[in-house]
Design a protein around this motif. Sequence first.
Motif, short mmCIF file in Angstrom:
data_model
loop_
_atom_site.label_atom_id
_atom_site.label_comp_id
_atom_site.label_asym_id
_atom_site.label_seq_id
_atom_site.Cartn_x
_atom_site.Cartn_y
_atom_site.Cartn_z
N MET A 1 0.85 -1.29 -0.01
CA MET A 1 0.06 0.04 -0.04
C MET A 1 0.79 1.04 -0.08
O MET A 1 1.87 1.41 0.57
CB MET A 1 -0.79 -0.17 1.30
N GLY A 2 0.35 2.23 -0.65
CA GLY A 2 1.34 3.59 -0.76
C GLY A 2 1.04 4.55 0.43
O GLY A 2 0.16 4.11 1.26
N MET A 3 1.76 5.37 0.41
CA MET A 3 1.60 6.43 1.24
C MET A 3 0.60 7.49 0.90
O MET A 3 1.05 8.40 0.13
CB MET A 3 2.99 7.21 1.80
N PHE A 4 -0.54 7.45 1.45
CA PHE A 4 -1.53 8.46 0.93
C PHE A 4 -1.83 9.38 2.34
O PHE A 4 -1.72 9.05 3.25
CB PHE A 4 -3.01 7.81 0.63
N PHE A 5 -1.68 10.80 1.83
CA PHE A 5 -2.06 11.61 2.80
C PHE A 5 -3.51 11.76 2.97
O PHE A 5 -4.38 11.71 1.88
CB PHE A 5 -1.54 12.97 2.79
N ASN A 6 -4.31 11.59 4.08
CA ASN A 6 -5.56 11.82 4.23
C ASN A 6 -6.25 10.55 3.47
O ASN A 6 -7.17 11.06 2.62
CB ASN A 6 -6.28 13.13 3.61
N LEU A 7 -5.94 9.53 3.62
CA LEU A 7 -6.38 8.46 3.01
C LEU A 7 -7.81 8.52 3.03
O LEU A 7 -8.42 8.32 4.12
CB LEU A 7 -5.90 7.21 3.26
N GLN A 8 -8.85 8.50 2.04
CA GLN A 8 -10.45 8.42 2.26
C GLN A 8 -10.83 6.93 1.64
O GLN A 8 -10.57 6.72 0.42
CB GLN A 8 -10.71 9.49 1.43
N LEU A 9 -11.39 6.33 2.55
CA LEU A 9 -11.95 5.28 2.12
C LEU A 9 -13.53 4.99 2.49
O LEU A 9 -13.84 4.31 3.49
CB LEU A 9 -11.46 4.01 2.92
N ASN A 10 -13.93 5.70 1.43
CA ASN A 10 -15.77 6.02 2.07
C ASN A 10 -16.35 4.86 1.13
O ASN A 10 -17.64 4.59 1.35
CB ASN A 10 -16.13 7.35 1.63
N LYS A 73 -10.24 8.86 -13.89
CA LYS A 73 -9.55 9.22 -12.60
C LYS A 73 -8.13 9.11 -13.00
O LYS A 73 -7.68 8.09 -13.18
CB LYS A 73 -9.80 8.26 -11.52
N PRO A 74 -7.17 10.32 -13.06
CA PRO A 74 -5.83 10.35 -13.20
C PRO A 74 -4.99 9.54 -12.11
O PRO A 74 -5.50 9.65 -11.26
CB PRO A 74 -5.53 11.71 -13.34
N ALA A 75 -3.96 9.05 -12.55
CA ALA A 75 -2.98 8.38 -11.55
C ALA A 75 -2.41 9.33 -10.51
O ALA A 75 -2.21 10.44 -10.96
CB ALA A 75 -1.99 7.61 -12.42
N LYS A 76 -2.53 8.94 -9.49
CA LYS A 76 -1.42 9.87 -8.34
C LYS A 76 0.07 9.38 -8.26
O LYS A 76 0.19 8.53 -8.53
CB LYS A 76 -2.31 9.64 -6.94
N ASN A 77 0.48 10.52 -7.70
CA ASN A 77 2.14 10.30 -7.71
C ASN A 77 2.21 9.67 -6.11
O ASN A 77 2.60 10.43 -5.24
CB ASN A 77 2.69 11.72 -7.96
N ILE A 78 2.12 8.55 -6.11
CA ILE A 78 2.30 7.88 -4.70
C ILE A 78 3.36 6.76 -4.91
O ILE A 78 3.98 6.37 -5.94
CB ILE A 78 1.01 7.03 -4.13
N THR A 79 4.10 6.44 -3.54
CA THR A 79 5.00 5.32 -3.59
C THR A 79 4.47 4.26 -3.03
O THR A 79 4.15 4.32 -2.05
CB THR A 79 6.43 5.88 -3.10
N CYS A 80 4.42 3.03 -3.89
CA CYS A 80 4.19 1.84 -3.01
C CYS A 80 5.43 1.44 -2.24
O CYS A 80 6.56 0.98 -2.80
CB CYS A 80 4.04 0.47 -3.98
N GLN A 81 5.39 1.49 -0.95
CA GLN A 81 6.35 1.29 0.15
C GLN A 81 6.70 -0.29 0.27
O GLN A 81 7.94 -0.48 0.37
CB GLN A 81 5.96 1.53 1.50
N ALA A 82 5.67 -1.01 -0.34
CA ALA A 82 6.11 -2.47 -0.10
C ALA A 82 7.02 -2.89 -1.36
O ALA A 82 7.85 -3.57 -0.98
CB ALA A 82 4.84 -3.34 -0.31
#
Length: 175
Positions: A1-10, A73-82
Amino acid sequence: MGMFFNLQLNSLEDLLLVELNDLYSAEQQLCDALPEMMEAATSPLLKAAFKSHLQETQRQKSRLEQIFVDLGKPAKNITCQAMKGLIAEGSEIISAEGSDEVRDAALIGAAQRVEHYEIAGYGTARTFANQLGYDNVVRLLQMTLEEEAQTDKKLTQLAEENVNVHASQKFGSSS
Ligand SMILES: [Fe+2]
């Protein structure tokens, strides 16, 4: 899982997008790492396997780009830490001292950890997409899932029939 700030899982849709962005980062990181693994491999068969998986990984990355377009939905610039961690472990092997044959066996182990991570991610995303009725997304994810499973199988075969055999013949015991 990547590092999301304010990960929203609604919603399941939110979660699908988190999974897709994680996979996109994973594929991107792998595209950068595979040339080094290819370079480090000694067995010509293993080199060839990494080369063909690099080309496949580039196609899988494009497939995810197609999915982001489909979903609008455009891709986000996150890093998959795993994936970052798995690649770091691969780098330790690349820079390890010792025998080429044993290092090849270790590279296969590292590559299979990567495949299993991706298989888990693609399987999960495919199931969410299916739940949401995104048939085209399901189809594209399923394609990649099958390729990753095939790669994993190929690596097992290469280890059992070739690389591990050489590693154990020459260096079966360190004592
Ligand atoms: Fe992949």
